[in-house]
Design an enzyme around this catalytic site. Sequence first.
Site, PDB file in Angstrom:
ATOM      1  N   HIS A  47       0.827  -1.053   0.043  1.00 22.05           N
ATOM      2  CA  HIS A  47       0.014   0.016   0.025  1.00 22.05           C
ATOM      3  C   HIS A  47       1.082   1.297  -0.121  1.00 22.05           C
ATOM      4  O   HIS A  47       1.553   1.572   0.995  1.00 22.05           O
ATOM      5  CB  HIS A  47      -0.880   0.077   0.981  1.00 22.05           C
ATOM      6  CG  HIS A  47      -1.765   1.231   1.249  1.00 22.05           C
ATOM      7  ND1 HIS A  47      -2.629   1.566   0.321  1.00 22.05           N
ATOM      8  CD2 HIS A  47      -1.833   2.239   2.234  1.00 22.05           C
ATOM      9  CE1 HIS A  47      -3.044   2.821   0.651  1.00 22.05           C
ATOM     10  NE2 HIS A  47      -2.706   3.293   1.883  1.00 22.05           N
ATOM     11  N   ASP A  49       1.019   5.078  -0.235  1.00 27.46           N
ATOM     12  CA  ASP A  49       0.312   6.392  -0.057  1.00 27.46           C
ATOM     13  C   ASP A  49       1.094   7.479  -1.185  1.00 27.46           C
ATOM     14  O   ASP A  49       2.296   7.654  -1.093  1.00 27.46           O
ATOM     15  CB  ASP A  49       0.474   7.028   1.346  1.00 27.46           C
ATOM     16  CG  ASP A  49      -0.274   6.208   2.315  1.00 27.46           C
ATOM     17  OD1 ASP A  49      -1.743   6.212   2.140  1.00 27.46           O
ATOM     18  OD2 ASP A  49       0.051   5.654   3.328  1.00 27.46           O
ATOM     19  N   ASP A 163      -7.790   1.679   2.393  1.00 29.45           N
ATOM     20  CA  ASP A 163      -7.284   2.279   3.329  1.00 29.45           C
ATOM     21  C   ASP A 163      -8.256   3.627   3.681  1.00 29.45           C
ATOM     22  O   ASP A 163      -7.939   4.437   4.863  1.00 29.45           O
ATOM     23  CB  ASP A 163      -5.606   2.892   3.151  1.00 29.45           C
ATOM     24  CG  ASP A 163      -4.978   3.515   4.569  1.00 29.45           C
ATOM     25  OD1 ASP A 163      -5.484   3.083   5.506  1.00 29.45           O
ATOM     26  OD2 ASP A 163      -4.087   4.290   4.348  1.00 29.45           O
ATOM     27  N   HIS A 413      -6.412   9.682  -0.417  1.00 27.95           N
ATOM     28  CA  HIS A 413      -7.059   9.529   0.904  1.00 27.95           C
ATOM     29  C   HIS A 413      -5.911  10.178   1.950  1.00 27.95           C
ATOM     30  O   HIS A 413      -6.696  10.232   3.174  1.00 27.95           O
ATOM     31  CB  HIS A 413      -7.620   8.321   1.244  1.00 27.95           C
ATOM     32  CG  HIS A 413      -6.332   7.270   1.333  1.00 27.95           C
ATOM     33  ND1 HIS A 413      -5.886   6.494   0.364  1.00 27.95           N
ATOM     34  CD2 HIS A 413      -5.559   6.631   2.201  1.00 27.95           C
ATOM     35  CE1 HIS A 413      -4.893   5.826   0.471  1.00 27.95           C
ATOM     36  NE2 HIS A 413      -4.747   5.841   1.839  1.00 27.95           N
TER      37      HIS A 413
END
Length: 957
Positions: A47, A49, A163, A413
Amino acid sequence: MLLKLLFLVLLGQIRAKPVEDEPVCGYEACPATNFSTLNVHLIPHSHDDVGWLKTMDQYYFQDVQNVISTVIPALKQNPDRRFVQVETAFFKKWWEQQKDSVKQDVIKLVNNGQFEIINGAWSMNDEANVHYQFTIDQYTLGLRYLEDRLGKCSRPKVCWQIDPFGHSREQASISAQLGFDSVFFARLDYRDRINRLGTKTGDLIWRGSSNLGNSSDIFTSVMYNHYSAPAGFCFDIVCNDEPIIDDEESPDYNWKSRVEAFANFVREQASKYPTNNILVPMGDDFRYQAALNAYINTDRLIKGFELFPQTFEGKPIKLLYSTPTCYTKAVNDFVNSNNYKLQIKSDDFFPYADGVASLVVGYFTSRPASKRFVREANTMLQVAKQLAAVANLPYENENINSLKEAMGVLQHHDAITGTELIDVTHDYHRILHKGISDAVNAINPILSNLISGSDSLKLESCLLANVSVCLQAKADQFILTVYNPLSRVVSSPISIPVETENWKILDSNGDEVVYQVVPSITDFSTLVDETTSPNSLDFIAKDIPALGYKVYTFTKVATKPTKRITVGADGTTFEIDEVSGLLTSVTMNGVTLNVTQDFLVYKSGGRSQAYVFDPDGDPQRVASTVTVKKIEGDVYYGVVQEFSDWAKQIIKVYKNDSSYIEFDWVIGPLNIDDGGKEVISQFSTPLQTEGVFYTDSNGREILKRVRNQRPDYDYTDEQPIAGNYYPVTSKILIRDENLGVEMAILNDRAQGGSSVKDGQVELMVHRRIRSGDGFGLDEIEYGHGIVVRGKHFLVLGPVSGNGEKSLAAIERDVAQRKLLPPWVFITNQDVSGSKNLEYSSLKRPLPDNVQLLTLEPWSDGTLLVRLEHVLEKNEDENLSKEVTVDLSDLFVAFTVQELKETTLAGNIPIEENVRLHWPGSTNEAPPQAPRAPTDLTITLAPMQIRTFLATVTYNNL
């Protein structure tokens, strides 16, 4: 003859096998599963970001490039290994640094299903603060980039939203319209998770739209605990978990015990899910930076279950490298074979709480200036794409793509949410400012040529006009070009900071324009370094053509004609109490209602920070008395309210637009020496609302909210205020069912909102908090706490409306005009004698219930065209019906010759969009007769969006 037939049979068998380079991806590439075993789908993933604790570039160069660069060779070593790639923004950075040989390796791994693209958007977007137009655009950008480079096997079938902090129904609807078969996420309310695991409803069917019906259904899987690997089984270099040692001679041999430990975890998870399949993520944030080490240990884990057999409820446990796509297919096979009907859910997953008193709803408002900046950037993006289509610019226009990519990053996000560190915030602003500047540079020669016949005009944007900064407007003469990105004619208020009060304004026909000048709402000179102007000039830009512009000439004069005093606007009025200085009454659409509006402050509790809203008690008024000054002018009438030196507001009713009352507010800087502050604008009425209010889902459909209730689980009210906060992207409304009266508050950016008490609506407008976790919201600009300026728009009336439109239709119209207001370009150059002081890209405006959502270049001679029906079913007696639009002879610059319908992102022909069937849900698109390419008519049902690739020929203008 027999030999010949045998030869043909053998030839047919040979041809039936795929050649070495023939793609076998998607469901065809999934590992075999068995109904008689417990299939444990191990999902290697990282994941990544797109900014959070580090900037996007810092994350890429320090972490992400290591992930992809080590995963690819590790996958080549073992054809069973899998990996899922998510964020296209990072993949582009990596791809463009690779040699051709590496690119070919990646394509092969994509084509055999080992390196699988899921989600495929530019970033993993937030679901609370984003508008649906932003989401669609960033998926379109990401999916187009991937398919252009990796081919059809890069088309995702999975929405991987692991997430974000809560999940919207509109995201599910968009995912279904993209052609996805499933949605996966990790975060939901802790009580909801307990209930779902206890009732085996963690796998479900989510109905994404109340208007589109079963076609919006999508399989949804809630992860067991989080998206990280089971505790103790992270094998990446950034982890310190115990490796699996299979050497029996080693004193550290642990193979069998590690298998048994993993089996215990698997049994516990399997007892909570409805089929013989479970999904176990094997990754976390920025994992697989040493991919080979991770894969070697996972190989041993899988082999260990073969050597040391484990069972669950009498079934053998089988571990396999898999993907979310393959998990979806395995569950689908099971439910269809057993006619097992999963639970159908039709609301959303807001608000999200990760524990008692940890309501993750503060981010609905955090960094409000950033949220507004993104909204403005979207307007410029739509303007740029439309003008690029008019001018026949190529899809790969570097300057416009700069803004597309910036907008894609900002949907992340931890970007639009305001949940990133402050240095990352500044980097996001840099990216977005550059994108806007690049886009303006791209379209400047287009507009210049349309206006003057040459590219000599330099048209600029006043991005700081909201704080009284616009250097070009300090001249004695300047030109405004007001561009309307909506597909219908609009009239819109325009506000420009100016030095003096007296001007002569001429429109494109040479007619004089009425205006008014009032002092700026506050003295911004103390808050910014740039030179400010003391006054604000307002006028109505009337009848701006659809997808077009009007040019206005401003000349400073010695005196201004006598003002005409205005005392109302076509039946829309409000009253102010002379003693309190507060709004007390509103009249609109034939209804008079006692309405009070006030600013109040929550004291931040100990848990309040960028993510969490934890109020310490009830809100307190900013001021006991409010200073009021009345404004009378030719454009609007209103009052200036001063609540304190840091809270001011102008309430306006425009003479030529009685559809709303505008609240133009400035809040800040907030003094937090006595603790954090969270400021709300609260509207109070006597309406009997019985605990019910309504909020939008990403600016599209409306969802019913009931105070202190959740439809899926027993709600506990430890947090009676924050627990009732929901994301408000475009509007929040309350309704008295007995009176048939409704009041809606629309906003100019995403905010958190609620109806904490009957008859009340509140929207949080600003937060300033110091906290020790690094995610505080103590934003400083120019040496002060940040000052935020924004607008709310009040709409009131009977549900039935004004006799022409229902109130819902009026609200939709206002929301569209405020989402995509006209964009103002300014220049000090002379345009007298120019050929086109007024222009429209359309020969006729589209109907009120239709919006041209997208118009942009796609390939040579092809444009991407999206049309949307902007109303829901039953919102308006006349407008909530099917509507047909004819694209033949519609556009000025080009003629549409053929239309090819696609899925929502424009990447899959509609006839190739075959989705999985689920018992109890017929989620295939309704059967349609094949379209003739030359059929240029498009029929839209309520809330329907249809996407086309339009083949066009350009006209000689």
